[in-house]
Design an enzyme around this catalytic site. Structure first.
Site, PDB file in Angstrom:
ATOM      1  N   GLY A  69       0.633  -1.324  -0.037  1.00 58.41           N
ATOM      2  CA  GLY A  69       0.041  -0.125   0.009  1.00 58.41           C
ATOM      3  C   GLY A  69       1.059   1.333  -0.158  1.00 58.41           C
ATOM      4  O   GLY A  69       0.651   2.134  -0.668  1.00 58.41           O
ATOM      5  N   GLN A 177      -7.868   1.610   4.966  1.00 61.40           N
ATOM      6  CA  GLN A 177      -8.885   1.392   6.056  1.00 61.40           C
ATOM      7  C   GLN A 177     -10.205   1.150   5.810  1.00 61.40           C
ATOM      8  O   GLN A 177     -10.976   0.390   6.494  1.00 61.40           O
ATOM      9  CB  GLN A 177      -8.780   2.469   7.279  1.00 61.40           C
ATOM     10  N   CYS A 323       5.455   7.477  24.220  1.00 56.83           N
ATOM     11  CA  CYS A 323       6.371   6.647  24.964  1.00 56.83           C
ATOM     12  C   CYS A 323       6.333   5.164  24.357  1.00 56.83           C
ATOM     13  O   CYS A 323       6.909   4.116  24.823  1.00 56.83           O
ATOM     14  CB  CYS A 323       5.629   6.596  26.383  1.00 56.83           C
TER      15      CYS A 323
END
Length: 473
Positions: A69, A177, A323
């Site tokens: 993609g 998506q 994080c």
């Protein structure tokens, strides 16, 4: 172990597995050759192209199979930009596009082109009028997702396509998506997709370029795939990808409303998570969204630690928290939306997800969040609560201003330290947080919005930045 990260890669569809094994036996030859094995391979390729074209809403001769993609996005963008070089060199894209689009934008700008980034609202959705306003005379290409890969927000692709068509500017839609759930409506010019998002094997992308769109393939030309994707393609994977997409469409047309069923499970997650876990922000558009995806952020939580807790409990999920990334910067999608990034969790349900697995996730999640918060010493919201790391500007009682030194400490510590001392200043007093963590620039204003405090702004500091918050309640 429940796998809840279909937005990254969906499990291989059973039909794709069968088609792949069969194509390994029947489709190994060169489809460009005229002997029996080549003709058989060519029949498989033609059938796969026809099925994929029907699924995305284009003609078979408008569709190219690519190695991924991302490759499709790169080829599509560079092809249109090169073909329209004399018209203009301005690329327009939303602030929440996939990184593959942003990488091309960087290369385009470095080569002398210009880039216009269209902002999004707090749900991650662009305003159609904002895109229309960006369609000046030098616009060469507009790029817009059909739906966002991180928060599930669906974009007004059909309305944007109408504006682009009126302005004579091609629109490239990244439909990675949304293709599993149906064709993208509207007069788009170029469309890209990725097979591993719908249960096809990895290594197959789709690039559809509608007739009438000016397109100049870049790099050495090849006789295969209309010159748009050179080299001998992975025909068995292509056949398997098309078979999976055809199976999904056939099931939907036959009355199997998997999108509706998964949408109901996602609705349950969206409703129950804020009820079960305090200090949670569910992000993304509540109405215009993908049926299988939900994202939420948990205040005072380290995203990586939370993902490890959920993994130990048997759940595979994703995150856009800084994080959890090697760059230590929050997701550009969450940043563009202006929402909380710490403790971010993305749940994307694959086809066939059982309701019982969702219920177990809702049972496991509160304890996982509580465990991480306890590890970080998250404060109980009580007045006059002290905190290590806070330097008082006034006396030990209610102080008009405090400074929190969180330099060298990563998310979510700067926000936790802020929460520990906010009740130590009187209403109208300020807390200044010193931080060199990029996530603080996003998460401190988000915390203020969640806690109904006033974010005064950012000031320069010797290291990092000073973020000033005024207590309102």
């Amino acid at each position: 172990m429940p796998y809840f990260d279909a937005a990254s890669a969906a499990p291989l569809h059973p039909v794709a597995r069968e088609a792949l094994l069969a194509a390994l036996d029947e489709g190994w030859a060169d489809p460009a050759r005229l002997y029996r094995e080549g003709r058989r391979a060519r029949l498989l390729l033609d059938a796969a192209r026809e099925a994929a074209a029907d699924a995305v809403g284009c003609r078979p001769d408008e569709l190219t199979f690519t190695p991924s993609g991302t490759h499709a996005v790169h080829s599509g963008m560079f092809g249109v930009l090169a073909a329209r070089r004399r018209v203009g060199r301005r690329l327009v894209h939303s602030a929440v596009e996939h990184s593959s689009v942003l990488h091309v934008a960087e290369v385009h700008a470095a080569a002398g082109g210009t880039v216009t980034e269209v902002p999004v609202d707090r749900t991650g959705r662009v305003a159609t009028a904002a895109v229309a306003d960006a369609l000046g005379g030098d616009a060469a290409l507009v790029c817009l997702q059909s739906a966002n890969h991180e928060v599930g927000t669906a974009q007004p692709a059909e309305e944007v396509a109408a504006h682009c068509r009126e302005a004579g500017v091609p629109l490239l839609v990244d439909a990675a998506q949304s293709v599993p759930w149906g064709p993208v409506p509207g007069a788009w010019s170029v469309l890209t997709a990725s097979a591993h998002k719908w249960g096809g094997p990895p290594g197959v992308g789709l690039l559809a370029v509608r007739k009438g769109t000016r397109f100049a393939p870049q790099g050495p030309l090849d006789e295969r795939e209309s010159g748009r994707s050179p080299g001998f393609g992975n025909l068995p994977a292509v056949v398997a990808a098309a078979a999976a997409l055809r199976a999904l469409r056939a099931a939907a047309e036959g009355g199997a409303d998997e999108a509706g069923r998964l949408g109901g499970l996602v609705d349950r997650i969206r409703t129950r998570v804020p009820e079960l876990v305090p200090d949670v922000e569910v992000v993304g558009d509540p109405e215009h969204r993908l049926p299988h995806l939900v994202t939420f952020s948990c205040l005072y939580v380290d995203g990586e630690a939370l993902l490890h807790e959920l993994d130990r409990a048997g759940f595979s999920v994703s995150s856009g928290s800084s994080c959890t990334s090697s760059t230590l910067t929050p997701s550009h999608v969450l940043r563009a939306m202006g929402v909380l990034s710490e403790g971010n969790v993305r749940v994307s349900l694959p086809y066939g997800t059982e309701a019982a697995d969702v219920e177990r996730f809702l049972t496991v999640l509160p304890e996982a969040v509580r465990s991480v918060r306890e590890r970080f010493g998250v404060p109980v919201r009580e007045p006059a609560q002290g905190a290590a790391g806070a330097a008082e500007v006034a006396g030990p009682a209610a102080a008009p201003g405090l400074v929190v030194d969180a330099l060298g400490r990563r998310c979510p510590v700067p926000v936790i330290e802020l929460a520990k001392v906010i009740d130590r200043v009187p209403v109208g007093g300020t807390v200044t947080v010193l931080s060199d963590d990029a996530a603080a620039r996003q998460d401190i204003p988000a915390w203020c919005a969640m806690r109904e405090q006033e974010y005064v702004g950012e000031e320069p500091a010797e290291r990092g930045a000073a973020y000033v918050v005024r207590r309102r309640v």
